[in-house]
Design a protein around this motif. Structure first.
Motif, short mmCIF file in Angstrom:
data_model
loop_
_atom_site.label_atom_id
_atom_site.label_comp_id
_atom_site.label_asym_id
_atom_site.label_seq_id
_atom_site.Cartn_x
_atom_site.Cartn_y
_atom_site.Cartn_z
N MET A 1 37.35 33.83 34.21
CA MET A 1 37.09 35.23 34.54
C MET A 1 36.46 35.34 35.92
SD MET A 1 34.68 38.05 32.60
CE MET A 1 33.15 37.43 33.29
N TYR A 25 44.13 42.06 35.03
CA TYR A 25 43.04 41.16 34.64
C TYR A 25 41.91 41.98 34.02
CZ TYR A 25 45.66 38.22 37.87
OH TYR A 25 46.66 37.52 38.51
N SER A 27 39.77 41.58 31.75
CA SER A 27 38.49 40.95 31.40
C SER A 27 37.64 40.63 32.62
CB SER A 27 38.74 39.67 30.60
OG SER A 27 39.43 38.71 31.38
N ASP A 28 38.21 40.74 33.82
CA ASP A 28 37.45 40.45 35.04
C ASP A 28 36.49 41.60 35.35
OD1 ASP A 28 38.85 38.13 35.28
OD2 ASP A 28 39.87 38.65 37.15
N LYS A 29 35.38 41.25 35.97
CA LYS A 29 34.41 42.25 36.39
C LYS A 29 34.74 42.70 37.81
CE LYS A 29 29.44 43.07 36.55
NZ LYS A 29 28.11 42.51 36.22
N ASN A 53 34.02 47.04 32.43
CA ASN A 53 33.93 45.96 33.40
C ASN A 53 33.97 46.45 34.85
OD1 ASN A 53 33.76 43.85 31.52
ND2 ASN A 53 35.98 43.82 31.27
#
Length: 364
Positions: A1, A25, A27-29, A53
């Motif tokens: 991530m 993406y 789930s990426d912050k 996120n």
């Protein structure tokens, strides 16, 4: 991530990148910092603002302390740097803002990244932050201008900027390179051709032509209109940056182009044709845009007006993306025809967005 800090993420290209990244993406912050100057619009991020996120910060990239805080508090490992003053005409009449944002702002970001990712860990007896990346988004304009017979710009083309805007971007490119070679910062740079697509600020050529037609205003063409540009659909640009982040070699530059060279006058005529077709196919547009007399009567080219060319106007830009194609597997997904059709339709469907900007009523 990944944990990304996206500078200028409320602007045209930055916002489209944020949309792309959060879709691909989830789930990426993603942390966005934007000063919300005239071209920054928080409405560009409306579809992601409630994403758990996603974080938006109203701030200036020249504020090094703020950048250090964001990098530390959010444990950022990737900076994608879009923030820039980018309109050539504005750089001619007011270059100071271009020097401050494009050069000093990039310098502040680099200093902050070096401190947080390299210096602070060393001071604490730790290893520098693993797998960090500072990706710098630049332009083909740093390479100067081409004649009709010249080969396209490659990554090895010597820099020869001709406007305060392109000179400021060239300076920022060199600073990024220097921070890699001198301090070991993990950097990559991409140089793109002219972008177009959703959320493009209405003073730029393509959205200006569309909105002027809808208001039945003149379509101003600099000089003879034969200035040639390579046009890149903005989502293809985001895809190219994705590939650089995933596969690009540290310290390298990558050209991202659309393989679509068009003269400005031909762009204007193509948009005119598409808008006329849209009005012919959808009669409701005549009620929604009653001022668009030329579009309704299928005579939009009558709005074309030739005006005095701007100082130092580069004749031709063209990107050779062979390196990016071969090394990263990049290839634009949109042809100019499909991309411009999507763009015209987006502006027809999103009148409130661009009209609020033109009225000066949009939130900043």
């Amino acid at each position: 991530m990944k944990k990304l800090l996206v500078t200028g993420g409320a602007g045209f290209i930055g916002a489209n990148f944020v949309h792309y990244w959060t879709q691909h993406y989830p789930s990426d912050k993603v942390v966005v910092i934007d000063a919300l100057t005239y071209a920054g619009n928080i409405a560009n991020l409306a579809s992601v603002k409630n994403n758990q996120n996603f974080t938006f910060v109203h701030g200036d990239i020249c504020d090094q302390n703020l950048i250090e805080t964001l990098l530390t508090e959010h444990d950022i490992d990737t900076v994608v740097h879009f923030a820039a003053e980018s309109h050539v005409d504005r750089s001619i009449t007011g270059p100071d803002a271009f020097i401050e944002t494009n050069i000093l702002g990039t310098y502040a970001l680099l200093k902050a990244a070096k401190i947080v990712w390299l210096d602070a860990p060393k001071a604490e007896g730790k290893e520098p932050k693993e797998n960090h990346r500072f990706h710098h988004v630049s332009t083909d304009e740093v390479y100067g201008t081409l004649s009709s017979a010249d080969p396209a710009f490659t990554e090895d083309t010597a820099y020869a900027p001709n406007s305060p805007y392109s000179a400021s971007k060239a300076a920022s490119d060199h600073l990024v390179r220097a921070y890699h070679h001198t301090y070991g910062l993990n950097v990559t740079t991409s140089n793109c051709s002219n972008n177009y697509g959703p959320y493009h600020f209405p003073e730029k050529l393509i959205p200006l032509v569309i909105t002027n037609i809808l208001h039945n205003k003149s379509l101003p063409i600099y000089g003879d209109g034969q200035q040639i540009r390579d046009w890149l659909y903005v989502e293809d640009h985001a895809y190219g940056i994705d590939l650089v982040l995933q596969k690009g070699l540290i310290g390298e530059n990558y050209n991202i182009g659309g393989n679509n060279e068009w003269a400005n006058i031909d762009i204007v005529k193509e948009i005119s044709t598409l808008v006329e077709k849209a009005f012919a196919d959808d009669k409701s547009l005549q009620q929604r845009f009653p001022d668009a007399k030329a579009a309704i009567s299928a005579n939009t080219e009558s709005l074309i007006t030739y005006v005095t060319d701007r100082p130092g106007h580069d004749r031709r830009y063209a990107i050779d993306a062979t390196k990016t194609n071969n090394e990263l597997g990049y290839k634009p997904k949109e042809s100019f025809q499909t991309g411009i059709e999507k763009t015209v339709q987006w502006y027809l469907n999103n009148e409130q967005w661009w009209q609020s900007i033109m009225d000066g009523s949009y939130a900043v």
